[in-house]
Motif scaffolding. Structure first.
Motif, PDB file in Angstrom:
ATOM      1  N   TYR A 152      -7.491  12.319 -14.103  1.00 37.70           N
ATOM      2  CA  TYR A 152      -8.213  13.259 -13.234  1.00 37.70           C
ATOM      3  C   TYR A 152      -8.647  12.483 -11.989  1.00 37.70           C
ATOM      4  O   TYR A 152      -9.802  12.109 -11.833  1.00 37.70           O
ATOM      5  N   SER A 153      -7.702  12.250 -11.138  1.00 47.29           N
ATOM      6  CA  SER A 153      -7.950  11.421  -9.965  1.00 47.29           C
ATOM      7  C   SER A 153      -7.394  12.105  -8.728  1.00 47.29           C
ATOM      8  O   SER A 153      -6.350  12.759  -8.777  1.00 47.29           O
ATOM      9  N   THR A 154      -8.100  11.964  -7.626  1.00 44.62           N
ATOM     10  CA  THR A 154      -7.638  12.510  -6.354  1.00 44.62           C
ATOM     11  C   THR A 154      -7.067  11.433  -5.456  1.00 44.62           C
ATOM     12  O   THR A 154      -6.831  11.667  -4.270  1.00 44.62           O
ATOM     13  N   ARG A 155      -6.848  10.256  -6.021  1.00 45.53           N
ATOM     14  CA  ARG A 155      -6.366   9.144  -5.204  1.00 45.53           C
ATOM     15  C   ARG A 155      -4.943   9.406  -4.731  1.00 45.53           C
ATOM     16  O   ARG A 155      -4.051   9.709  -5.509  1.00 45.53           O
ATOM     17  N   GLN A 156      -4.744   9.276  -3.421  1.00 47.98           N
ATOM     18  CA  GLN A 156      -3.416   9.370  -2.853  1.00 47.98           C
ATOM     19  C   GLN A 156      -2.913   8.016  -2.383  1.00 47.98           C
ATOM     20  O   GLN A 156      -1.711   7.803  -2.296  1.00 47.98           O
ATOM     21  N   ILE A 157      -3.829   7.116  -2.065  1.00 50.37           N
ATOM     22  CA  ILE A 157      -3.456   5.799  -1.562  1.00 50.37           C
ATOM     23  C   ILE A 157      -3.820   4.749  -2.606  1.00 50.37           C
ATOM     24  O   ILE A 157      -4.966   4.672  -3.055  1.00 50.37           O
ATOM     25  N   VAL A 158      -2.836   3.973  -3.018  1.00 53.20           N
ATOM     26  CA  VAL A 158      -3.059   2.878  -3.961  1.00 53.20           C
ATOM     27  C   VAL A 158      -2.434   1.621  -3.377  1.00 53.20           C
ATOM     28  O   VAL A 158      -1.528   1.695  -2.542  1.00 53.20           O
ATOM     29  N   GLN A 159      -2.891   0.471  -3.848  1.00 49.62           N
ATOM     30  CA  GLN A 159      -2.314  -0.780  -3.377  1.00 49.62           C
ATOM     31  C   GLN A 159      -2.303  -1.803  -4.502  1.00 49.62           C
ATOM     32  O   GLN A 159      -3.066  -1.704  -5.457  1.00 49.62           O
ATOM     33  N   THR A 160      -1.401  -2.769  -4.379  1.00 52.82           N
ATOM     34  CA  THR A 160      -1.312  -3.844  -5.364  1.00 52.82           C
ATOM     35  C   THR A 160      -2.426  -4.851  -5.137  1.00 52.82           C
ATOM     36  O   THR A 160      -2.931  -5.006  -4.020  1.00 52.82           O
ATOM     37  N   TYR A 161      -2.794  -5.552  -6.221  1.00 53.07           N
ATOM     38  CA  TYR A 161      -3.835  -6.572  -6.139  1.00 53.07           C
ATOM     39  C   TYR A 161      -3.346  -7.909  -6.690  1.00 53.07           C
ATOM     40  O   TYR A 161      -3.736  -8.960  -6.199  1.00 53.07           O
ATOM     41  N   GLN A 162      -2.506  -7.856  -7.732  1.00 56.25           N
ATOM     42  CA  GLN A 162      -2.085  -9.089  -8.394  1.00 56.25           C
ATOM     43  C   GLN A 162      -0.622  -9.447  -8.162  1.00 56.25           C
ATOM     44  O   GLN A 162      -0.233 -10.594  -8.368  1.00 56.25           O
ATOM     45  N   HIS A 163       0.189  -8.480  -7.771  1.00 49.24           N
ATOM     46  CA  HIS A 163       1.627  -8.718  -7.667  1.00 49.24           C
ATOM     47  C   HIS A 163       2.153  -8.266  -6.302  1.00 49.24           C
ATOM     48  O   HIS A 163       1.496  -7.483  -5.614  1.00 49.24           O
ATOM     49  N   HIS A 164       3.354  -8.760  -5.948  1.00 42.84           N
ATOM     50  CA  HIS A 164       3.936  -8.397  -4.661  1.00 42.84           C
ATOM     51  C   HIS A 164       4.998  -7.298  -4.803  1.00 42.84           C
ATOM     52  O   HIS A 164       5.869  -7.158  -3.949  1.00 42.84           O
ATOM     53  N   LEU A 165       4.913  -6.521  -5.877  1.00 42.62           N
ATOM     54  CA  LEU A 165       5.768  -5.350  -6.019  1.00 42.62           C
ATOM     55  C   LEU A 165       5.009  -4.257  -6.747  1.00 42.62           C
ATOM     56  O   LEU A 165       4.046  -4.519  -7.475  1.00 42.62           O
ATOM     57  N   ILE A 166       5.458  -3.045  -6.523  1.00 40.30           N
ATOM     58  CA  ILE A 166       4.824  -1.880  -7.128  1.00 40.30           C
ATOM     59  C   ILE A 166       5.928  -0.997  -7.696  1.00 40.30           C
ATOM     60  O   ILE A 166       7.011  -0.891  -7.118  1.00 40.30           O
ATOM     61  N   THR A 167       5.691  -0.403  -8.869  1.00 39.62           N
ATOM     62  CA  THR A 167       6.702   0.403  -9.544  1.00 39.62           C
ATOM     63  C   THR A 167       6.173   1.808  -9.794  1.00 39.62           C
ATOM     64  O   THR A 167       5.072   1.979 -10.332  1.00 39.62           O
ATOM     65  N   ILE A 168       6.950   2.793  -9.391  1.00 36.55           N
ATOM     66  CA  ILE A 168       6.629   4.204  -9.628  1.00 36.55           C
ATOM     67  C   ILE A 168       7.597   4.734 -10.672  1.00 36.55           C
ATOM     68  O   ILE A 168       8.804   4.753 -10.452  1.00 36.55           O
TER      69      ILE A 168
ATOM     70  N   LYS B 226       0.853  -1.180   0.000  1.00 35.62           N
ATOM     71  CA  LYS B 226       0.000   0.000   0.000  1.00 35.62           C
ATOM     72  C   LYS B 226       0.892   1.234   0.000  1.00 35.62           C
ATOM     73  O   LYS B 226       1.814   1.347   0.797  1.00 35.62           O
ATOM     74  N   VAL B 227       0.651   2.155  -0.939  1.00 34.95           N
ATOM     75  CA  VAL B 227       1.495   3.331  -1.124  1.00 34.95           C
ATOM     76  C   VAL B 227       0.668   4.596  -0.952  1.00 34.95           C
ATOM     77  O   VAL B 227      -0.439   4.711  -1.504  1.00 34.95           O
ATOM     78  N   ASN B 228       1.207   5.523  -0.201  1.00 33.48           N
ATOM     79  CA  ASN B 228       0.602   6.837  -0.024  1.00 33.48           C
ATOM     80  C   ASN B 228       1.437   7.852  -0.796  1.00 33.48           C
ATOM     81  O   ASN B 228       2.630   8.024  -0.516  1.00 33.48           O
TER      82      ASN B 228
ATOM     83  N   LEU C  39      -2.128   1.734 -11.728  1.00 33.83           N
ATOM     84  CA  LEU C  39      -2.940   2.014 -10.548  1.00 33.83           C
ATOM     85  C   LEU C  39      -3.342   3.478 -10.483  1.00 33.83           C
ATOM     86  O   LEU C  39      -4.453   3.804 -10.087  1.00 33.83           O
ATOM     87  N   VAL C  40      -2.447   4.360 -10.880  1.00 32.28           N
ATOM     88  CA  VAL C  40      -2.735   5.794 -10.892  1.00 32.28           C
ATOM     89  C   VAL C  40      -1.697   6.479 -11.768  1.00 32.28           C
ATOM     90  O   VAL C  40      -0.596   5.964 -11.958  1.00 32.28           O
ATOM     91  N   SER C  41      -2.063   7.634 -12.316  1.00 26.29           N
ATOM     92  CA  SER C  41      -1.164   8.378 -13.195  1.00 26.29           C
ATOM     93  C   SER C  41      -1.390   9.868 -12.980  1.00 26.29           C
ATOM     94  O   SER C  41      -2.493  10.302 -12.643  1.00 26.29           O
TER      95      SER C  41
END
Length: 418
Positions: A307-323, A271-273, A301-303
């Motif tokens: 037009y999104s106000t999302r600050q918190i995203v989380q993975t669903y299918q994988h155990h790593l996240i890339t920014i 989970k990333v903030n 997950l977000v870009s």
């Protein structure tokens, strides 16, 4: 003469040990690693190997610099422990507990032999995985512009060692890592830095070795077997249960792209903030995208373009996240603030994350470092399953089993956080 069980096993391992060698001529700079290093594997236990490097013999003083990029020690007892040794016509050095510097200097007239072999000294380190770079300094390359001269000591090192976040100038001379903003987000214990000539790779799991979840940096053209990989001008990977990164203009100023890969244990969620609003407003020439996995999986997950106000995203299918942060290919010059204005009021991109073991049908709670999970059935049921209470936020009164809206700020649900 009698032998116990372990003596017999040791004799058999010595008898059937294999020895091999590679020879190189006229190479002043390069890297050496154990067999299958880029597959994430340890050096084969029964294999001794030598790398022989031959350069033109010099009358003037010359020497090799050896940077110990990664040394992994096996603390478990086994019957064929290996040691790492360096030998020239002038001296021999065996890695042991007394050697604690990043770079070893070895006088040589031109030749260097590197051996991974069965232990000959009791105090030598039990090496099971290693990566090193060597550099031959002689009177021909002493004035070359392809190298960096350390400020205090005057020692010559390759330009590739400048700003690699490893202190390779000797003693207290840290000039090779001076004015290197990217090093502010690199921790040698929990992170790995890959450069533009390398590709980040998380090797496939194998039965005999545990994989370092920070991954490996693989030079282009080097064979590999990756479960995940990522390419950028600069890649920094992290493996820790929670952490925080703060990016400002200085880290991104000289780069076309920067990729941050956060890796959790298998089957865990991340989970990333992201606190990005002021940063993107002040840096319109940059864009970012967050992926579940890496770019290869292409699960956004977000870009910054959404037009999104999302600050918190989380993975669903994988155990790593890339920014991934890149400079935009085209943008109006009127939209870009002067550099001095950016530094005067420089907003940082703050990234915090936490990992948790949630099943596929569960969602991570939204607290900053909260590790709990909740199911779809626990959403809007009037009970705070999350300490943060976010499983009850944004719920309509009609979906609440209690007499008031679950997110009513003036009243609390019947069951407090548990």
């Amino acid at each position: 003469m009698s032998y116990d069980y372990y003596d017999i096993l040791l004799m058999f391992s010595l008898l059937f040990a294999l020895t091999s060698a590679n020879s190189y001529s006229n190479i002043t700079f390069g890297h050496i690693e154990n067999f299958n290093y880029f597959l994430g594997e340890s050096h084969p236990r029964n294999l001794s190997h030598s790398w022989r490097i031959h350069n033109e013999k010099q009358a003037a003083p010359s020497y090799y610099l050896i940077s110990l990029r990664r040394i992994e020690v096996d603390n478990e007892e086994n019957f064929t422990p290996h040691e790492l040794a360096f030998r020239t016509d002038r001296t021999q050095i065996i890695l042991n507990n007394d050697i604690n510097q990043q770079v070893i200097t070895i006088p040589s007239s031109g030749d260097l032999q590197i051996d991974i072999r069965q232990k000959t000294l009791a105090k030598s380190l039990n090496i099971h995985r290693f990566l090193l770079e060597f550099f031959y300094v002689n009177n021909k390359n002493i004035n070359s512009t392809d190298y960096f001269r350390c400020a205090k000591s005057g020692v010559l090192i390759p330009k590739q060692w400048k700003c690699n976040c490893l202190h390779e100038c000797p003693s207290d001379d840290y000039s090779d890592e001076a004015d290197c903003p990217v090093c502010s987000i690199v921790d040698s214990m929990n992170s790995l830095l890959c450069h533009s000539h390398e590709r980040w790779c998380l090797p496939l799991n194998n039965r005999t070795n545990s994989i370092d979840l920070k991954g490996v940096c693989i030079p282009y053209g080097q064979p590999s077997q990756c479960s995940y990989s990522q390419q950028c001008e600069t890649v920094v990977s992290y493996h820790q249960h929670h952490g925080e990164i703060s990016l400002d203009s200085s880290v991104l100023a000289d780069r076309q792209s920067l990729c941050l890969v956060l890796v959790a244990e298998d089957k865990h969620k991340i989970k990333v903030n992201l606190n990005q609003y002021q940063f993107i407003e002040q840096h319109p020439h940059l864009e970012y995208r967050v992926y579940d996995g890496t770019e290869e999986q292409n699960l956004s997950l977000v870009s910054s373009n959404w037009y999104s106000t999302r600050q918190i995203v989380q993975t669903y299918q994988h155990h790593l996240i890339t920014i991934v942060i890149r400079k935009r290919s085209s943008i109006s010059s009127d939209a870009i603030a002067p550099i001095e204005d950016l530094y005067e009021n420089d907003a940082s991109l703050n990234i915090t994350w936490v990992t948790s073991l949630c099943s596929d049908d569960e969602i991570s709670c939204g607290g900053r470092f909260e590790l709990k999970c909740y199911t779809k059935q626990q959403r809007c049921d009037g009970i705070w399953d999350c300490i943060s209470g976010d499983d009850e936020l944004g719920c309509f009164p009609s979906s609440c089993p209690t007499m008031f809206a679950c997110n009513d700020p003036l009243r609390l649900p019947t069951d407090r956080p548990r």
